[in-house]
Design a protein around this motif. Structure first.
Motif, PDB file in Angstrom:
ATOM      1  N   UNK A   7       5.244  24.560  25.326  1.00  0.00           N
ATOM      2  CA  UNK A   7       5.273  25.218  26.862  1.00  0.00           C
ATOM      3  C   UNK A   7       3.582  26.036  27.181  1.00  0.00           C
ATOM      4  N   UNK A   8       3.405  24.916  27.969  1.00  0.00           N
ATOM      5  CA  UNK A   8       1.798  25.874  27.686  1.00  0.00           C
ATOM      6  C   UNK A   8       1.537  26.286  29.501  1.00  0.00           C
ATOM      7  N   UNK A   9       1.874  27.511  29.444  1.00  0.00           N
ATOM      8  CA  UNK A   9       1.343  28.628  30.798  1.00  0.00           C
ATOM      9  C   UNK A   9       1.065  29.542  30.637  1.00  0.00           C
ATOM     10  N   UNK A  10       1.552  30.689  31.427  1.00  0.00           N
ATOM     11  CA  UNK A  10       0.466  31.512  31.089  1.00  0.00           C
ATOM     12  C   UNK A  10       0.415  32.492  29.948  1.00  0.00           C
ATOM     13  N   UNK A  11       1.754  32.498  29.271  1.00  0.00           N
ATOM     14  CA  UNK A  11       2.138  33.370  28.285  1.00  0.00           C
ATOM     15  C   UNK A  11       0.619  32.354  26.868  1.00  0.00           C
ATOM     16  N   UNK A  30      -0.259  21.006  21.596  1.00  0.00           N
ATOM     17  CA  UNK A  30       0.420  21.580  22.104  1.00  0.00           C
ATOM     18  C   UNK A  30       1.620  20.524  23.215  1.00  0.00           C
ATOM     19  N   UNK A  31       2.557  20.934  23.565  1.00  0.00           N
ATOM     20  CA  UNK A  31       4.040  19.634  23.936  1.00  0.00           C
ATOM     21  C   UNK A  31       4.224  20.616  25.390  1.00  0.00           C
ATOM     22  N   UNK A  32       4.461  19.777  25.770  1.00  0.00           N
ATOM     23  CA  UNK A  32       4.817  20.809  27.543  1.00  0.00           C
ATOM     24  C   UNK A  32       5.583  19.551  27.903  1.00  0.00           C
ATOM     25  N   UNK A  33       6.220  19.631  28.948  1.00  0.00           N
ATOM     26  CA  UNK A  33       7.405  18.414  30.113  1.00  0.00           C
ATOM     27  C   UNK A  33       5.986  17.851  31.304  1.00  0.00           C
ATOM     28  N   UNK A  34       5.455  18.905  31.916  1.00  0.00           N
ATOM     29  CA  UNK A  34       4.574  19.116  32.600  1.00  0.00           C
ATOM     30  C   UNK A  34       3.031  18.218  31.956  1.00  0.00           C
ATOM     31  N   UNK A  37      -0.147  19.666  32.835  1.00  0.00           N
ATOM     32  CA  UNK A  37      -0.167  20.331  32.395  1.00  0.00           C
ATOM     33  C   UNK A  37      -0.820  20.154  30.477  1.00  0.00           C
ATOM     34  N   UNK A  38      -0.494  19.598  30.346  1.00  0.00           N
ATOM     35  CA  UNK A  38      -0.846  18.393  29.204  1.00  0.00           C
ATOM     36  C   UNK A  38      -1.625  17.878  29.432  1.00  0.00           C
ATOM     37  N   UNK A 160       2.644  29.012  36.120  1.00  0.00           N
ATOM     38  CA  UNK A 160       1.525  28.515  36.429  1.00  0.00           C
ATOM     39  C   UNK A 160       1.904  27.268  37.947  1.00  0.00           C
ATOM     40  N   UNK A 161       0.895  26.841  38.905  1.00  0.00           N
ATOM     41  CA  UNK A 161       1.683  26.284  40.171  1.00  0.00           C
ATOM     42  C   UNK A 161       1.918  25.235  40.211  1.00  0.00           C
TER      43      UNK A 161
END
Length: 352
Positions: A7-11, A30-34, A37-38, A160-161
């Motif tokens: 989950x690569x958001x703000x935190x 990194x793993x992210x569903x978006x 973001x990837x 994140x937007x």
């Protein structure tokens, strides 16, 4: 050790700053569903980014994962990490009730592994709060008699937007409002700073901002905790304030200490000390606090028995929040929040 952020958001970007300053730990994926973001991870950090856990572990040689997703997915990713023989760091809230209303499955998974399960209680590593704790532990402070914590924000923190920017106000993803989001920081800090264990809670919650469109979750909470020896700790949490401020005050039998942002005022024996301890409370990423937290995690991988106290802290924090929601649903009645002792038994695989 090599790890992946989930989950690569703000935190998560705050975590990345921490990893860049701890030589023994490296983020390699990194793993992210978006997809957006990837793409951001690959273009900005040059790291491989995956959309699912199976692809991540099939292609990467990892020692740990760091879960920075919203609360609703913490338990699932924790289970996957432990099942694959990885150390797991997890953002708050670390524990959420199982479908049967308990926490037994999560604790059984931790007991069954020799890996470290590390709740990311990062506020304990804010320099001004570390200084506050030193004052409380000074023999001249006396016995803790009570405390008051304040967390005021002019709105909820936005994600994140590219992915559900207002997920903190969506119950399915957040599993609660400000009590589930900011509440854990205040509760685990109260235990860590004062050494007191909550026994019962009284809480009122509501939506205080006029025209608030988010109906699923509360934006404000007033929480009182009764602890050992009659100590009471009060907390005010709100996303409906007109300004941002964070404050902590602890009263002792022979002194007091007050923190307002980065300003600390302590009294003991008639003397008054005022000092500024730069801590960056207005930085939502808390990036300056993570190097110390990550070094603590690293030390725990060498002395794994020390994680027991941290797991106890995280589990108690979640029991307090559950009891607070039950109290708020019943007009603030005092509600027991003690954790059953069988859940708090030392995980045998990591016993000292």
């Amino acid at each position: 050790m090599k790890g992946a952020i989930i989950g690569f958001g703000t935190i998560a970007m705050g975590h990345m700053v921490g990893y860049s300053r701890v030589d023994e730990l490296t983020i390699t994926a990194v793993l992210d569903v978006s997809k957006e973001r990837r793409d951001h991870v690959e273009n900005t950090y040059g790291l491989p980014a995956y959309s699912d856990f199976e692809s991540l572990v099939a292609n990467e040689d990892l020692d740990f994962i760091d879960i920075c997703t919203p609360p609703g997915s913490h338990a699932g990713y924790s289970e996957l990490g432990l099942a694959n023989g990885l150390h797991v760091l997890c953002e708050k809230p670390v524990f959420l009730p199982d479908e049967d209303g308990g926490y037994r499955k999560q604790m059984e998974l931790i007991r069954a592994t020799d890996r470290v399960y590390y709740p990311c209680h990062v506020y304990k590593f804010a320099p001004v709060l570390a200084s506050l704790k030193q004052h409380i532990q000074n023999p001249g402070f006396g016995k803790v008699l009570g405390a008051n914590f304040r967390t005021l924000r002019s709105g909820h923190a936005k994600g994140v937007p590219e992915w559900r920017t207002h997920w903190r106000r969506e119950f399915e993803t957040s599993r609660g409002g400000i009590l589930r989001d900011h509440g854990p920081h205040s509760i685990y800090l109260a235990m860590n700073l004062t050494g007191c264990t909550p026994r019962s809670v009284s809480c009122l919650t509501g939506r205080m901002r006029e025209g608030d469109p988010y109906r699923d979750t509360e934006d404000s909470a007033l929480l009182r905790m009764r602890c050992d020896d009659g100590v009471e700790i009060a907390m005010t949490l709100s996303w409906a304030a007109g300004h941002r401020s964070t404050g902590y005050s602890v009263i002792g039998s022979a002194g007091s200490v007050v923190v307002d942002g980065d300003e600390l005022t302590a009294t003991a024996g008639g003397d008054v000390l005022r000092t500024t301890v730069e801590s960056g409370f207005d930085d939502p990423t808390h990036k300056e606090w993570f190097p110390s937290m990550l070094r603590d995690f690293l030390a725990m991988t060498a002395e794994r028995g020390h994680q027991t106290e941290l797991i106890r802290e995280a589990l108690t924090t979640s029991f307090v929040i559950d009891a607070a929601y039950a109290s708020a649903a019943d007009e603030g009645r005092w509600t027991d929040c003690e954790v059953p002792e069988e859940l708090l038994s030392v995980p045998p695989a990591v016993a000292a």
